[in-house]
Design a protein around this motif. Structure first.
Motif, PDB file in Angstrom:
ATOM      1  N   TRP A   1      29.027 -12.009   2.765  1.00 20.47           N
ATOM      2  CA  TRP A   1      29.160 -13.364   2.227  1.00 20.47           C
ATOM      3  C   TRP A   1      30.411 -14.076   2.740  1.00 20.47           C
ATOM      4  O   TRP A   1      30.522 -15.298   2.598  1.00 20.47           O
TER       5      TRP A   1
ATOM      6  N   THR B   1      21.329  -8.246  -0.032  1.00 20.64           N
ATOM      7  CA  THR B   1      22.614  -8.214  -0.703  1.00 20.64           C
ATOM      8  C   THR B   1      22.435  -7.387  -1.968  1.00 20.64           C
ATOM      9  O   THR B   1      21.419  -6.707  -2.130  1.00 20.64           O
TER      10      THR B   1
ATOM     11  N   GLY C   1      30.137 -15.155  -1.982  1.00 17.39           N
ATOM     12  CA  GLY C   1      29.145 -14.450  -2.787  1.00 17.39           C
ATOM     13  C   GLY C   1      29.008 -14.993  -4.190  1.00 17.39           C
ATOM     14  O   GLY C   1      28.057 -14.631  -4.897  1.00 17.39           O
TER      15      GLY C   1
ATOM     16  N   GLY D   1      26.714  -9.253  -3.761  1.00 24.70           N
ATOM     17  CA  GLY D   1      27.384  -8.314  -2.870  1.00 24.70           C
ATOM     18  C   GLY D   1      27.910  -7.130  -3.660  1.00 24.70           C
ATOM     19  O   GLY D   1      28.315  -7.272  -4.820  1.00 24.70           O
TER      20      GLY D   1
END
Length: 313
Positions: A200, A223, A250, A299
């Motif tokens: 990200w 992710t 993210g 993430g």
């Protein structure tokens, strides 16, 4: 001679069906080397073409020795054929890159990942060395700004279906193709499923390209939402994105709950709008049905790993 030429087709990937259609219209396809059962093997069986499931080098060597074909055509195969096998008869390969640039693996994926404006279909004689033989046919194929790898394969496969048989006929006439400039060669390495993890902190455009480069038949860019794996099926740079001077890559910054169901996520330099996701192998759904809060950060973070470890103690 060409009309009666006997061809063995080797293919394990998404280009083989169109190769089969092209070759069978011009030659006798003596066998298709392809594992498992799918639409391509079922088509071959319907046409009376023997399907050979063994894809090891030894299997192909034995098949070539047994059938003694006029040529072997390779369309989607993941091994380098040894020189001793290439010496048995003419071998022709279909390669979706503008050789000598783009030798090696995953070339269609890399073209989108790298933001290339075009790729190519190249049909070449197989010779010792990686994708090093003479070029029998080459044609550039443009890559649009929103193309996915699925879109690009559709166009490349259509061109293969139109041109492959003529290129093979050129090889059967004794022409080994136009020599490549080996000093101009570039290479693409193999991509593995884990290479699809989204960073990200990367730029929005790079993340968008990664997602578009891994659509079907590939497993997708992914992710994590907590400890769950989330595949991003469809996304785009957010239009009219707000500028964040305080950013956590993210972090979710907008959730569209009542309309299209998208979520906006901060990247290293902007915002990516995610439309569809799939969690742990489930069917794709609107992103906002799963990602509901602007306090969410996508993430796998160290805090998530520590929470997992603490849960096991």
């Amino acid at each position: 001679m060409n009309a009666e030429a006997r061809i063995v087709l080797v293919g394990i990937g998404p280009t083989t069906a169109d190769a089969l259609e092209s070759l069978r219209a011009r030659f006798t396809v003596a066998a298709l080397v392809r594992p498992g059962e799918d639409d391509t093997t079922r088509l071959a069986a319907k046409l009376g073409i023997p399907v050979e499931p063994g894809t090891r080098i030894a299997d192909i060597e034995a098949l070539v020795d047994r059938l003694a074909p006029d040529a072997v055509v390779v369309s989607s195969y993941d091994r380098i054929l040894p020189d001793r096998l290439l010496a048995r008869c003419p071998f022709v390969n279909v390669h979706y890159a503008p050789l000598p640039r783009g030798r090696g693996r995953a070339n269609v994926n890399w073209a989108i990942v790298n933001g290339d404006p075009e790729t190519a279909i190249t049909v070449h004689s197989m010779a010792p060395g990686l994708d090093a033989g003479g070029i029998l046919y080459q044609e550039p194929v443009p890559i649009g700004p929103r193309d996915t790898v699925t879109d690009l394969y559709d166009r490349l496969n259509a061109r293969q279906r139109a041109v492959l048989a003529d290129a093979v006929a050129r090889r059967l006439s004794g022409d080994e193709g136009d020599p490549q400039d080996h000093d101009a060669a570039t290479y693409g390495c193999t991509r593995l499923p884990e290479d699809g993890e989204i960073d990200w902190a990367a730029p929005t455009a790079a993340t968008d390209r990664l997602i578009r480069a891994l659509t079907p038949p590939y497993p997708g860019a992914f992710t994590h939402l907590g400890l769950d794996t989330v595949v991003v099926h469809r996304a785009e740079p957010a239009p009219d994105a707000a500028h964040y001077t305080g950013r956590v890559p993210g972090r979710v910054v907008a959730v569209n709950r009542t309309g299209e169901g998208w979520v906006d996520v901060l990247t290293g330099d902007g915002i990516l709008r995610i439309h569809e996701i799939a969690v742990d192998g489930a069917e794709p759904v609107p992103a906002a049905t799963v990602i509901r809060s602007v306090k969410t950060t996508l993430g796998l973070r160290l805090a998530d790993v520590l929470a997992l470890l603490r849960g096991r103690t």
